[in-house]
Scaffold this motif. Structure first.
Motif, PDB file in Angstrom:
ATOM      1  N   ARG A  97       0.526  44.925  18.012  1.00 45.74           N
ATOM      2  CA  ARG A  97       0.984  44.739  16.737  1.00 45.74           C
ATOM      3  C   ARG A  97       2.513  44.179  16.490  1.00 45.74           C
ATOM      4  O   ARG A  97       3.326  44.671  17.345  1.00 45.74           O
ATOM      5  N   SER A 103      -4.589  50.810  10.772  1.00 45.89           N
ATOM      6  CA  SER A 103      -4.775  52.023  11.130  1.00 45.89           C
ATOM      7  C   SER A 103      -3.386  52.741  11.652  1.00 45.89           C
ATOM      8  O   SER A 103      -3.202  53.962  11.479  1.00 45.89           O
ATOM      9  N   ASP A 178      -1.494  41.090  13.901  1.00 47.32           N
ATOM     10  CA  ASP A 178      -1.812  41.978  15.181  1.00 47.32           C
ATOM     11  C   ASP A 178      -3.191  41.511  15.543  1.00 47.32           C
ATOM     12  O   ASP A 178      -3.758  40.467  14.961  1.00 47.32           O
TER      13      ASP A 178
HETATM   14  P1  TMP Z   1      -6.602  48.516  13.308  1.00 42.17           P
HETATM   15  O1  TMP Z   1      -5.133  48.428  12.414  1.00 42.17           O
HETATM   16  O2  TMP Z   1      -7.461  48.651  12.368  1.00 42.17           O
HETATM   17  O3  TMP Z   1      -6.288  49.375  14.178  1.00 42.17           O
HETATM   18  O4  TMP Z   1      -6.969  47.112  13.696  1.00 42.17           O
HETATM   19  C1  TMP Z   1      -5.871  46.326  14.631  1.00 42.17           C
HETATM   20  C2  TMP Z   1      -6.376  45.043  15.059  1.00 42.17           C
HETATM   21  O5  TMP Z   1      -7.526  45.201  16.053  1.00 42.17           O
HETATM   22  C3  TMP Z   1      -6.795  44.392  13.977  1.00 42.17           C
HETATM   23  O6  TMP Z   1      -6.401  42.988  14.242  1.00 42.17           O
HETATM   24  C4  TMP Z   1      -8.307  44.344  13.999  1.00 42.17           C
HETATM   25  C5  TMP Z   1      -8.683  44.448  15.329  1.00 42.17           C
HETATM   26  N1  TMP Z   1      -9.801  45.278  15.577  1.00 42.17           N
HETATM   27  C6  TMP Z   1     -10.979  44.754  16.302  1.00 42.17           C
HETATM   28  O7  TMP Z   1     -10.905  43.846  16.635  1.00 42.17           O
HETATM   29  N2  TMP Z   1     -12.056  45.592  16.459  1.00 42.17           N
HETATM   30  C7  TMP Z   1     -12.060  46.834  16.083  1.00 42.17           C
HETATM   31  O8  TMP Z   1     -12.965  47.760  16.023  1.00 42.17           O
HETATM   32  C8  TMP Z   1     -10.830  47.393  15.177  1.00 42.17           C
HETATM   33  C9  TMP Z   1     -10.742  48.777  14.556  1.00 42.17           C
HETATM   34  C10 TMP Z   1      -9.698  46.496  15.216  1.00 42.17           C
END
Ligand code: TMP
Ligand code: ASP
Length: 241
Positions: A97, A103, A178
């Motif tokens: 990030r 999340s 991110d």
């Molecule tokens: P998040 O903020 O939902 O944790 O996601 C962080 C980054 O990871 C965002 O660029 C999307 C990516 N991501 C995936 O590629 N696969 C997933 O299953 C998730 C939850 C996030």
């Protein structure tokens, strides 16, 4: 694809299918038109999505290969397929990030859109039934998902990829907010960056308008999902090399 003959499907994931070839060390990755979010709870099919993610991912992998990143990617075969080194995937999703959103904002209650003083690296345990929970390096070590040396290599490659991707996207007017990486090990024991790098696995914000140019448009029903993927591909493919 010349060198190898595609054989049986060995795995079908949410966004890609994997096929064996007549070479046990080589696989064919085929990108699907499916969108899923929230651990597969939300689904849709959008025509052209597989092609765009394959083109974007192949272009990014080609750039990373030129810059010395060890990759499972060998070459783009056609609009939907890539040839890749067969790897055994570590059960870890590695998230970087640069700006807070998604999340981390929900989990920690930190402000949205905060520029972090340095890249934050997080590990998630790859297990759909558990909803990919966040874990520490100690979990990975103690439960045998990766060794100390693996984690050091994974973190080094991950931070290198972050710098390289920022350098790639900044002149295209795209902020790398991110992204998520996955790693694997090939038959010879080499640790390689695997999976894909696309608007499914990255958050891309337009640097002048703040427009979302990634899968958040699907997750949050913002509309024009394919337009955003097209925009990323058009900027990437038009870049001066
Ligand atoms: P998040 O903020 O939902 O944790 O996601 C962080 C980054 O990871 C965002 O660029 C999307 C990516 N991501 C995936 O590629 N696969 C997933 O299953 C998730 C939850 C996030
Ligand atoms: N990749 C996950 C899923 O398909 C979650 C996400 O990217 O939001 O469910």
């Amino acid at each position: 694809m010349g060198k190898f003959t595609q054989k049986d499907m060995i795995y079908e994931g949410k966004a890609k299918r994997l096929y064996s070839t007549d070479d046990p060390d080589t696989a064919v990755v085929e990108y699907k038109d499916s969108f899923t979010a929230f651990n597969g709870e939300k689904r849709a099919e959008m025509s052209g999505k597989g092609r765009l993610n394959n083109l974007i991912s192949s272009e990014i992998f080609g750039y990373l290969a030129e810059n010395g990143v060890p990759l499972h990617f060998i070459e783009k075969i056609d609009d939907l397929r890539q040839l890749a080194v067969m790897v055994k995937i570590f059960p870890l999703e590695v998230v970087v990030r640069n700006i807070t959103t998604g999340s981390i904002v929900k989990r920690l209650g930190v402000a949205e859109g905060m520029k972090l003083p340095r890249p934050l690296v997080e590990f998630y345990y790859k297990d759909d039934a558990l909803g990919d929970p966040i874990v520490t390096e100690d979990h990975a070590l103690i439960f045998g998902w990766a060794s100390e040396d693996d984690l050091a290599q994974i973190k080094k490659i991950t931070l290198d990829v972050n710098e390289l991707l920022k350098k790639l996207f900044e002149p295209l007017g795209v902020v790398l907010v991110d992204f998520k990486l996955e790693f694997g090990r090939d038959a010879k024991g080499a640790l390689l960056l695997a999976d894909e790098i696309s608007p499914d696995t990255c958050r891309f914000w337009d640097s002048s308008t703040g427009d979302r140019l990634d899968k958040d448009r699907f997750r949050k029903d913002m509309g024009n999902v394919m337009g955003a993927y097209e925009e990323i591909w058009s900027r990437l493919s038009a870049r001066k090399k």
